[in-house]
Write an enzyme that holds these catalytic residues in place. Structure first.
Site, PDB file in Angstrom:
ATOM      1  N   ASP A 146      34.814 -57.302  27.535  1.00 18.43           N
ATOM      2  CA  ASP A 146      33.649 -57.223  26.650  1.00 18.43           C
ATOM      3  C   ASP A 146      32.527 -56.495  27.379  1.00 18.43           C
ATOM      4  OD1 ASP A 146      31.942 -57.577  24.555  1.00 18.43           O
ATOM      5  OD2 ASP A 146      31.684 -59.734  24.803  1.00 18.43           O
ATOM      6  N   ASP A 161      33.124 -52.071  21.613  1.00 18.10           N
ATOM      7  CA  ASP A 161      32.742 -52.625  22.919  1.00 18.10           C
ATOM      8  C   ASP A 161      33.597 -53.771  23.423  1.00 18.10           C
ATOM      9  OD1 ASP A 161      31.837 -54.372  20.987  1.00 18.10           O
ATOM     10  OD2 ASP A 161      29.931 -54.776  21.967  1.00 18.10           O
ATOM     11  N   GLU A 162      34.706 -54.080  22.762  1.00 18.09           N
ATOM     12  CA  GLU A 162      35.567 -55.154  23.267  1.00 18.09           C
ATOM     13  C   GLU A 162      37.019 -54.944  22.845  1.00 18.09           C
ATOM     14  OE1 GLU A 162      35.099 -59.135  21.631  1.00 18.09           O
ATOM     15  OE2 GLU A 162      33.888 -58.320  19.999  1.00 18.09           O
TER      16      GLU A 162
END
EC number: 2.7.7.7
Length: 364
Positions: free
Chosen positions: A14, A108-109
């Site tokens: 993350d 983003d993850e």
């Protein structure tokens, strides 16, 4: 838990305050300052906040006005999604150096299954550390990671030592970890469900585990069995590298709240037109149309209808949404309208899964 799942090695990576960190990376003048990506206007919403801004209580999904009240010297910047996507692709390229089993959740993850990996490294914890170092060295951004034997536990673990840290929950510690976990941290338990559980005396995983499946089903219907299995570590969802698109949607937040269905129909026609473009670009159509209504008090209502055929044309979309709009009277003035299409005509051919070699000793 079966041996296969006990010995699965899952990493959840993350990125830390991704959008805000990218803005600070590209503009050195913003570094070390409270920053919000999003709009500062009355209708604006914070998409992401830097850690400097979070110290003041600024959070994503917060209104720009409230964010400014919490932090008067907050700096707002407009989002640049093409730039975020560009960097996200570079991050994923690093992931693919270690495994092809990468399941992105957003820009983003992502989840990575490194049970068998391209580096031949038996330690998922060391792989996570190496990936985070490469992201820092090559892209000058920080990432956090969680490591465990399930996606659920790995995702929770990635938040424990944020920012720029990681946490490993080995298989033999999973049950104790889940028992000590606050109930609102469990996957699928939101604010409303958590409040209901509090009223039933359920505050931690241990409290949840004390309830039998019949009790949980009686109070939470079909979700009861999910909670029953979850707290016992029986969450076996695999990392899926080729995630099928499940919906196509378009929505709009209005500068002024709408109070009349006539004005709403005008906006829904525009949204239907945009949705038709997105469906055509994605080369999909769907059967289930959902109307999303967010009221001025931020409560959200959805109304859906499933058709007997696949559609993507604006005229049919609008006609169905019009029916849903007049299904019942709107409860309040409306700040957002959205339309989504699900039950898409996407058919994937699933390949047989490669069996996992199980070792009795497992290095996490």
């Amino acid at each position: 838990m079966t041996e296969e799942y006990t010995y699965r090695k899952i990493i959840h990576v993350d990125m830390d305050a991704f959008y805000a960190s990218v803005e600070q990376l590209d503009n050195p003048e913003l570094r070390g300052k409270p920053l919000a990506v999003g709009g500062a206007s009355e209708r604006g919403v914070v998409s992401a906040a830097s850690y400097e801004a979070r110290k003041y209580g600024v959070r994503s999904a917060m209104s720009g006005v409230l964010a400014r009240k919490k932090c008067p010297h907050l700096i707002f910047v407009k989002p640049r999604f093409e730039r975020y996507k560009e960097i996200s692709q570079k991050i994923r390229a690093i992931f693919f150096d270690y495994t092809d089993l990468v399941e992105p959740l957003s820009l983003d993850e992502a989840y990575l299954d490194v049970t068998e990996n391209k580096k031949g490294n038996p330690s998922a914890s060391l792989i996570a550390k190496e990936i985070r170092k490469r992201i820092a060295d090559e892209l000058h951004l920080n990432a956090s990671a969680g490591i465990s034997n399930s996606k659920f536990v790995a995702k929770i673990a990635s938040d424990i030592n944020k920012p720029n840290g990681q946490k490993t929950i080995p298989p033999e510690e999973v049950i104790d970890f889940l028992e000590a976990l606050p109930i609102e941290k469990f996957f699928g338990i939101g604010r409303v469900t958590a409040a209901k559980m509090f009223n039933l005396g359920i505050f931690t995983g241990k409290d949840l585990k004390a309830k039998d499946e019949a009790f949980l089903t009686a109070h939470f219907k079909s979700s009861g069995a999910h909670y029953f299995n979850l707290v016992r570590g029986n969450y076996h969802s695999k990392v899926k590298p080729n995630r099928e698109r499940k919906s196509v949607a378009a929505e709009h937040t209005f500068k002024t709240n709408l109070t009349s269905e006539i004005f709403m129909l005008e906006k829904l026609e525009q949204i239907s037109e945009e949705l038709e473009r997105r469906l055509s670009k994605s080369k999909v159509s769907g059967k289930t149309i959902t109307l999303k209504i967010k009221y001025s008090d931020f409560t959200t209502q959805t109304r859906s209808k499933t058709l007997p055929f696949f559609i993507k044309e604006k005229a049919v979309l609008l006609e169905t949404v019009k029916e849903l709009l007049f299904q019942e009277k709107v409860q309040n003035s409306v700040r957002l309208l959205g339309i989504s299409v699900t039950n898409l005509n996407i058919h994937s051919k699933k390949k047989p899964e490669k069996p996992i070699d199980v070792q009795l000793k497992f290095e996490f």
